[in-house]
Design an enzyme around this catalytic site. Sequence first.
Site, PDB file in Angstrom:
ATOM      1  N   ASN A  10       7.361   9.717  12.237  1.00 41.36           N
ATOM      2  CA  ASN A  10       7.983   8.611  11.525  1.00 41.36           C
ATOM      3  C   ASN A  10       9.005   9.172  10.518  1.00 41.36           C
ATOM      4  O   ASN A  10       8.635   9.794   9.516  1.00 41.36           O
ATOM      5  CB  ASN A  10       6.862   7.832  10.814  1.00 41.36           C
ATOM      6  CG  ASN A  10       7.368   6.630  10.065  1.00 41.36           C
ATOM      7  OD1 ASN A  10       8.431   6.685   9.460  1.00 41.36           O
ATOM      8  ND2 ASN A  10       6.598   5.560  10.090  1.00 41.36           N
ATOM      9  N   ASP A  69      -3.414   8.481   7.219  1.00 40.66           N
ATOM     10  CA  ASP A  69      -3.796   7.255   7.917  1.00 40.66           C
ATOM     11  C   ASP A  69      -3.905   6.155   6.858  1.00 40.66           C
ATOM     12  O   ASP A  69      -4.390   6.391   5.751  1.00 40.66           O
ATOM     13  CB  ASP A  69      -5.130   7.429   8.644  1.00 40.66           C
ATOM     14  CG  ASP A  69      -5.270   6.427   9.785  1.00 40.66           C
ATOM     15  OD1 ASP A  69      -4.240   5.958  10.310  1.00 40.66           O
ATOM     16  OD2 ASP A  69      -6.408   6.103  10.162  1.00 40.66           O
ATOM     17  N   THR A  70      -3.409   4.976   7.217  1.00 39.19           N
ATOM     18  CA  THR A  70      -3.357   3.867   6.259  1.00 39.19           C
ATOM     19  C   THR A  70      -3.974   2.619   6.859  1.00 39.19           C
ATOM     20  O   THR A  70      -3.856   2.386   8.068  1.00 39.19           O
ATOM     21  CB  THR A  70      -1.880   3.558   5.897  1.00 39.19           C
ATOM     22  OG1 THR A  70      -1.335   4.681   5.226  1.00 39.19           O
ATOM     23  CG2 THR A  70      -1.766   2.341   4.985  1.00 39.19           C
ATOM     24  N   GLY A 150       5.244  -3.666   8.756  1.00 40.07           N
ATOM     25  CA  GLY A 150       3.813  -3.987   8.800  1.00 40.07           C
ATOM     26  C   GLY A 150       3.492  -5.266   8.045  1.00 40.07           C
ATOM     27  O   GLY A 150       4.136  -6.305   8.229  1.00 40.07           O
ATOM     28  N   TYR A 151       2.505  -5.194   7.179  1.00 43.51           N
ATOM     29  CA  TYR A 151       2.016  -6.364   6.458  1.00 43.51           C
ATOM     30  C   TYR A 151       2.778  -6.626   5.160  1.00 43.51           C
ATOM     31  O   TYR A 151       2.378  -7.500   4.376  1.00 43.51           O
ATOM     32  CB  TYR A 151       0.520  -6.194   6.148  1.00 43.51           C
ATOM     33  CG  TYR A 151      -0.337  -6.032   7.396  1.00 43.51           C
ATOM     34  CD1 TYR A 151      -0.829  -7.142   8.078  1.00 43.51           C
ATOM     35  CD2 TYR A 151      -0.637  -4.767   7.900  1.00 43.51           C
ATOM     36  CE1 TYR A 151      -1.602  -7.007   9.226  1.00 43.51           C
ATOM     37  CE2 TYR A 151      -1.411  -4.606   9.051  1.00 43.51           C
ATOM     38  CZ  TYR A 151      -1.884  -5.732   9.703  1.00 43.51           C
ATOM     39  OH  TYR A 151      -2.643  -5.588  10.840  1.00 43.51           O
ATOM     40  N   ASP A 152       3.872  -5.909   4.917  1.00 44.01           N
ATOM     41  CA  ASP A 152       4.630  -6.061   3.668  1.00 44.01           C
ATOM     42  C   ASP A 152       5.021  -7.512   3.362  1.00 44.01           C
ATOM     43  O   ASP A 152       4.979  -7.916   2.190  1.00 44.01           O
ATOM     44  CB  ASP A 152       5.892  -5.192   3.686  1.00 44.01           C
ATOM     45  CG  ASP A 152       5.580  -3.723   3.454  1.00 44.01           C
ATOM     46  OD1 ASP A 152       4.460  -3.423   3.010  1.00 44.01           O
ATOM     47  OD2 ASP A 152       6.456  -2.887   3.719  1.00 44.01           O
ATOM     48  N   LYS A 172       9.111   0.167  -3.813  1.00 44.49           N
ATOM     49  CA  LYS A 172       7.956   0.398  -2.940  1.00 44.49           C
ATOM     50  C   LYS A 172       7.645   1.891  -2.859  1.00 44.49           C
ATOM     51  O   LYS A 172       6.489   2.302  -2.929  1.00 44.49           O
ATOM     52  CB  LYS A 172       8.205  -0.151  -1.529  1.00 44.49           C
ATOM     53  CG  LYS A 172       7.048   0.198  -0.597  1.00 44.49           C
ATOM     54  CD  LYS A 172       7.195  -0.263   0.824  1.00 44.49           C
ATOM     55  CE  LYS A 172       5.990   0.181   1.652  1.00 44.49           C
ATOM     56  NZ  LYS A 172       6.073  -0.179   3.049  1.00 44.49           N
TER      57      LYS A 172
END
Length: 191
Positions: A10, A69-70, A150-152, A172
């Site tokens: 990434n 990992d998140t 993602g979930y932002d 962020k």
Amino acid sequence: MKSLIFATNNKHKLEEVSHILHDKYKLISLSELGYTDDIPETEPTLEGNASLKAWHIYNKYNSDCFADDTGLEVDALNGAPGVYSARYAGETHDFDLNTSKLLENLKGETNRQARFRTVVSLIINGKEYRFEGILEGRIINEKRGIHGFGYDPVFIPDGYAQTIAELPPDLKNKISHRALAMQKMADFLKV
Ligand code: IMP
């Protein structure tokens, strides 16, 4: 300059972490190593997966490395989607579908407390060190904002009125769960 493998492909993460390490380490990505296989993520916890990924790469290249990992942990869902955040709505890893499923599962729920949690596993000379970063906040009822991923769009960090997707990306990178975990690693590496 010392080098360190970051077990990721990434580019956004690579840039973010290079910055946090003040460019004192040359970060090597998996694609730079020519590693194109999927790294196994078969553990039931963030800790397990970060560790599994880091050891997998360390053992393959016999070189110092780290992996992260998140997960998003929602209290009303007993910590779900957690370690399964990327594939909450299926193996396509679709951010929009994952977020829609989350909103659906929280419909009518008043307890919206949640957190992003990142675990970093660093292996230096065959010894593992672990760092954690947490960003507390709440899940709103609809998607708002265009930044991030993602979930932002559904997550408002504590102390703010906007979702992460509405906040400036620079901000962020300062307050995020990942930045906090990486900063702890940077402190450990004394950079
Ligand atoms: P990863 O371990 O960094 O690949 O993250 C796993 C999943 O958690 C991602 O696919 C996203 O759904 C979610 N996620 C991780 N970091 C973030 C973030 O900073 N914002 C929003 N969602 C995130």
